[in-house]
Design a protein around this motif. Sequence first.
Motif, PDB file in Angstrom:
ATOM      1  N   CYS A  64      30.295 133.518 -37.135  1.00  0.00           N
ATOM      2  CA  CYS A  64      29.821 134.075 -38.395  1.00  0.00           C
ATOM      3  C   CYS A  64      30.882 134.086 -39.482  1.00  0.00           C
ATOM      4  O   CYS A  64      30.728 134.786 -40.485  1.00  0.00           O
ATOM      5  N   SER A  65      31.944 133.320 -39.287  1.00  0.00           N
ATOM      6  CA  SER A  65      33.049 133.375 -40.248  1.00  0.00           C
ATOM      7  C   SER A  65      32.644 132.900 -41.638  1.00  0.00           C
ATOM      8  O   SER A  65      33.245 133.285 -42.633  1.00  0.00           O
ATOM      9  N   HIS A  66      31.597 132.063 -41.724  1.00  0.00           N
ATOM     10  CA  HIS A  66      31.198 131.525 -43.028  1.00  0.00           C
ATOM     11  C   HIS A  66      29.806 131.965 -43.461  1.00  0.00           C
ATOM     12  O   HIS A  66      29.322 131.527 -44.480  1.00  0.00           O
ATOM     13  N   GLN A  67      29.174 132.805 -42.676  1.00  0.00           N
ATOM     14  CA  GLN A  67      27.843 133.275 -43.073  1.00  0.00           C
ATOM     15  C   GLN A  67      27.552 134.627 -42.442  1.00  0.00           C
ATOM     16  O   GLN A  67      27.738 134.829 -41.247  1.00  0.00           O
ATOM     17  N   CYS A  68      27.120 135.534 -43.284  1.00  0.00           N
ATOM     18  CA  CYS A  68      26.667 136.844 -42.848  1.00  0.00           C
ATOM     19  C   CYS A  68      25.469 137.194 -43.733  1.00  0.00           C
ATOM     20  O   CYS A  68      25.567 137.133 -44.956  1.00  0.00           O
ATOM     21  N   CYS A  76      23.693 135.752 -37.151  1.00  0.00           N
ATOM     22  CA  CYS A  76      24.658 136.456 -37.991  1.00  0.00           C
ATOM     23  C   CYS A  76      23.965 137.331 -39.031  1.00  0.00           C
ATOM     24  O   CYS A  76      24.567 137.698 -40.045  1.00  0.00           O
ATOM     25  N   ALA A  97      33.547 139.433 -38.133  1.00  0.00           N
ATOM     26  CA  ALA A  97      33.410 138.625 -39.341  1.00  0.00           C
ATOM     27  C   ALA A  97      32.550 139.298 -40.401  1.00  0.00           C
ATOM     28  O   ALA A  97      32.831 139.157 -41.596  1.00  0.00           O
ATOM     29  N   CYS A  98      31.521 140.011 -39.956  1.00  0.00           N
ATOM     30  CA  CYS A  98      30.557 140.537 -40.925  1.00  0.00           C
ATOM     31  C   CYS A  98      30.789 141.994 -41.287  1.00  0.00           C
ATOM     32  O   CYS A  98      30.667 142.373 -42.448  1.00  0.00           O
ATOM     33  N   HIS A 144      27.450 139.733 -47.116  1.00  0.00           N
ATOM     34  CA  HIS A 144      27.947 139.655 -45.734  1.00  0.00           C
ATOM     35  C   HIS A 144      27.272 140.669 -44.816  1.00  0.00           C
ATOM     36  O   HIS A 144      27.935 141.326 -43.993  1.00  0.00           O
TER      37      HIS A 144
END
Length: 253
Positions: free
Chosen positions: A24-28, A48, A65-66, A105
């Motif tokens: 989930c580093s690029h999408q939340c 995510c 991540a989120c 996020h």
Amino acid sequence: MWGLLLCGGCLLATSYLAGAVGGCSHQCCPGRNNACWASGSRRARCYCDSYCERTGDCCEDYHAACHRAAVGCAVGPWGPWSGCSSLCGVGSEARSRQVTVPPRHGGEPCPDLKQRRGCLGEHATCGAAKEVAKILPDSFSRDFRDPWRGAGLLLPQEPSGSLLPSYCGYFRLTQVRPPCRGQAWSRQLHRDKRVCVKCRGKTSHHRPHCTGHGLQGARTFWVAASVAGCQGLWVQEGLQEVCVCPPPALIFV
């Protein structure tokens, strides 16, 4: 040749999966979003969106991540209530507020931005919507031998003898009771028919006014003065000061 094609297909498939693999580093995503997913362990989908916490299918790095980057929605104060949607009687009024910080996020989603509540319209002209119009055919204003003339239906006059100012009211009949079939003139009254009613009456604020002309767009009651039980509802579509009612013309009494 076939070997090259197969190898090329394998490379494409591998590159696709490699692009999809991740956390989930690029999408939340806030709420429930079935498109907010990644390929987790064993090539299974993990999610995510914040709904994944309920369904238990979050990606392994979802919390890291989120939650750390989550920004909840912020809203401004409520605006003033609008005016009542009905000038007279039951209506509704609304108010709204604006989003000042949108959620990011997977942060807390925005609360309701609009509210509505009931109200009671009490406009100064509401009294006109409660009046009942009494109508007759226009012939009653011309036939001085008619017995109704002796019953006080002579048109009102100013002291000088001239008729008071007049206007026409245009109405759409929405209800006509069966007794209206009792006389020739009232049989012409039908539901959805547009009728013109002439007024010569008392002046109000230097303008003529007849009881029962109602409010434009409002449904009010009418009664046929010479036919027992003949009555119904109509909606005023407009008033006109300089006018001649087309036949079958009616008058206010």
